[in-house]
Scaffold this motif. Structure first.
Motif, PDB file in Angstrom:
ATOM      1  N   GLY A   1       0.024 -31.746  11.033  1.00 28.57           N
ATOM      2  CA  GLY A   1      -0.539 -31.099  12.207  1.00 28.57           C
ATOM      3  C   GLY A   1      -0.557 -32.097  13.347  1.00 28.57           C
ATOM      4  N   ASN A   2      -0.967 -33.319  13.042  1.00 30.22           N
ATOM      5  CA  ASN A   2      -0.981 -34.440  13.984  1.00 30.22           C
ATOM      6  C   ASN A   2      -0.539 -35.680  13.235  1.00 30.22           C
ATOM      7  N   CYS A   3       0.003 -36.642  13.961  1.00 27.10           N
ATOM      8  CA  CYS A   3       0.402 -37.911  13.358  1.00 27.10           C
ATOM      9  C   CYS A   3       0.143 -39.020  14.368  1.00 27.10           C
ATOM     10  N   VAL A   4       0.223 -40.253  13.880  1.00 26.53           N
ATOM     11  CA  VAL A   4       0.042 -41.406  14.758  1.00 26.53           C
ATOM     12  C   VAL A   4       1.029 -42.489  14.331  1.00 26.53           C
ATOM     13  N   GLY A   5       1.624 -43.166  15.296  1.00 28.34           N
ATOM     14  CA  GLY A   5       2.595 -44.217  14.976  1.00 28.34           C
ATOM     15  C   GLY A   5       3.831 -43.633  14.332  1.00 28.34           C
TER      16      GLY A   5
ATOM     17  N   CYS B   1       0.603 -38.700   8.750  1.00 26.86           N
ATOM     18  CA  CYS B   1      -0.211 -37.558   9.187  1.00 26.86           C
ATOM     19  C   CYS B   1      -1.690 -37.936   9.325  1.00 26.86           C
ATOM     20  N   THR B   2      -2.307 -37.459  10.372  1.00 25.72           N
ATOM     21  CA  THR B   2      -3.759 -37.577  10.513  1.00 25.72           C
ATOM     22  C   THR B   2      -4.422 -36.228  10.266  1.00 25.72           C
ATOM     23  N   SER B   3      -3.606 -35.177  10.232  1.00 25.74           N
ATOM     24  CA  SER B   3      -4.056 -33.839   9.831  1.00 25.74           C
ATOM     25  C   SER B   3      -2.827 -33.062   9.384  1.00 25.74           C
ATOM     26  N   CYS B   4      -3.075 -31.958   8.668  1.00 24.10           N
ATOM     27  CA  CYS B   4      -1.973 -31.125   8.172  1.00 24.10           C
ATOM     28  C   CYS B   4      -1.969 -29.797   8.902  1.00 24.10           C
ATOM     29  N   LYS B   5      -0.807 -29.159   8.900  1.00 22.96           N
ATOM     30  CA  LYS B   5      -0.729 -27.822   9.473  1.00 22.96           C
ATOM     31  C   LYS B   5      -1.639 -26.901   8.680  1.00 22.96           C
ATOM     32  N   THR B   6      -2.105 -25.855   9.303  1.00 17.76           N
ATOM     33  CA  THR B   6      -3.046 -24.957   8.641  1.00 17.76           C
ATOM     34  C   THR B   6      -2.363 -23.961   7.717  1.00 17.76           C
TER      35      THR B   6
ATOM     36  N   ASN C   1      -1.128 -40.602   3.395  1.00 17.98           N
ATOM     37  CA  ASN C   1      -1.187 -39.868   4.665  1.00 17.98           C
ATOM     38  C   ASN C   1      -0.026 -38.892   4.833  1.00 17.98           C
ATOM     39  N   LYS C   2       0.277 -38.166   3.748  1.00 23.22           N
ATOM     40  CA  LYS C   2       1.243 -37.070   3.782  1.00 23.22           C
ATOM     41  C   LYS C   2       0.501 -35.795   3.410  1.00 23.22           C
ATOM     42  N   CYS C   3       1.096 -34.657   3.692  1.00 25.49           N
ATOM     43  CA  CYS C   3       0.473 -33.369   3.394  1.00 25.49           C
ATOM     44  C   CYS C   3       1.136 -32.733   2.182  1.00 25.49           C
ATOM     45  N   TYR C   4       0.315 -32.156   1.309  1.00 23.00           N
ATOM     46  CA  TYR C   4       0.782 -31.563   0.056  1.00 23.00           C
ATOM     47  C   TYR C   4       0.167 -30.180  -0.144  1.00 23.00           C
ATOM     48  N   ALA C   5       0.907 -29.312  -0.828  1.00 26.69           N
ATOM     49  CA  ALA C   5       0.360 -28.021  -1.247  1.00 26.69           C
ATOM     50  C   ALA C   5      -0.604 -28.238  -2.406  1.00 26.69           C
ATOM     51  N   THR C   6      -0.259 -29.154  -3.316  1.00 28.09           N
ATOM     52  CA  THR C   6      -1.139 -29.573  -4.407  1.00 28.09           C
ATOM     53  C   THR C   6      -1.045 -31.097  -4.488  1.00 28.09           C
ATOM     54  N   CYS C   7      -2.106 -31.720  -4.920  1.00 28.94           N
ATOM     55  CA  CYS C   7      -2.111 -33.180  -5.005  1.00 28.94           C
ATOM     56  C   CYS C   7      -1.148 -33.655  -6.092  1.00 28.94           C
ATOM     57  N   PRO C   8      -0.438 -34.763  -5.840  1.00 26.63           N
ATOM     58  CA  PRO C   8       0.472 -35.305  -6.847  1.00 26.63           C
ATOM     59  C   PRO C   8      -0.274 -35.883  -8.042  1.00 26.63           C
ATOM     60  N   ALA C   9       0.441 -36.206  -9.110  1.00 24.12           N
ATOM     61  CA  ALA C   9      -0.152 -36.785 -10.324  1.00 24.12           C
ATOM     62  C   ALA C   9      -0.885 -38.082  -9.986  1.00 24.12           C
ATOM     63  N   GLY C  10      -2.020 -38.288 -10.636  1.00 25.86           N
ATOM     64  CA  GLY C  10      -2.813 -39.486 -10.419  1.00 25.86           C
ATOM     65  C   GLY C  10      -3.715 -39.398  -9.202  1.00 25.86           C
TER      66      GLY C  10
END
Length: 71
Positions: free
Chosen positions: A14-18, A23-28, A39-48
């Motif tokens: 949704g927003n990023c910096v540098g 990502c500092t936020s994800c699309k809705t 600092n990446k956006c995921y539909a589900t969290c990765p393993a671990g």
């Protein structure tokens, strides 16, 4: 003289910096969980990584505690 130009963030941010992938936020819509690990956006969290609720009440991915076998 520096030439500063605006560029679009990574498609999932949704927003990023540098870095455009920091990502500092994800699309809705779609991938909505921001990872505190990379600092990446995921539909589900990765393993671990697990879903936690931050101080603002938003769900995000964060690393599991080292003492946990699974989370």
């Amino acid at each position: 003289m520096m030439d500063f130009t605006c560029q679009k963030c990574n498609a999932n941010c949704g927003n990023c910096v540098g870095d455009l992938k920091f990502c500092t936020s994800c699309k809705t819509t779609g991938k909505t969980l921001l990872s505190a690990v990379d600092n990446k956006c995921y539909a589900t969290c990765p393993a671990g990584v697990t879903v936690l609720v931050n101080k603002r009440g938003l769900e995000m991915c964060d690393a599991c505690d080292d003492i946990c076998a699974t989370c």
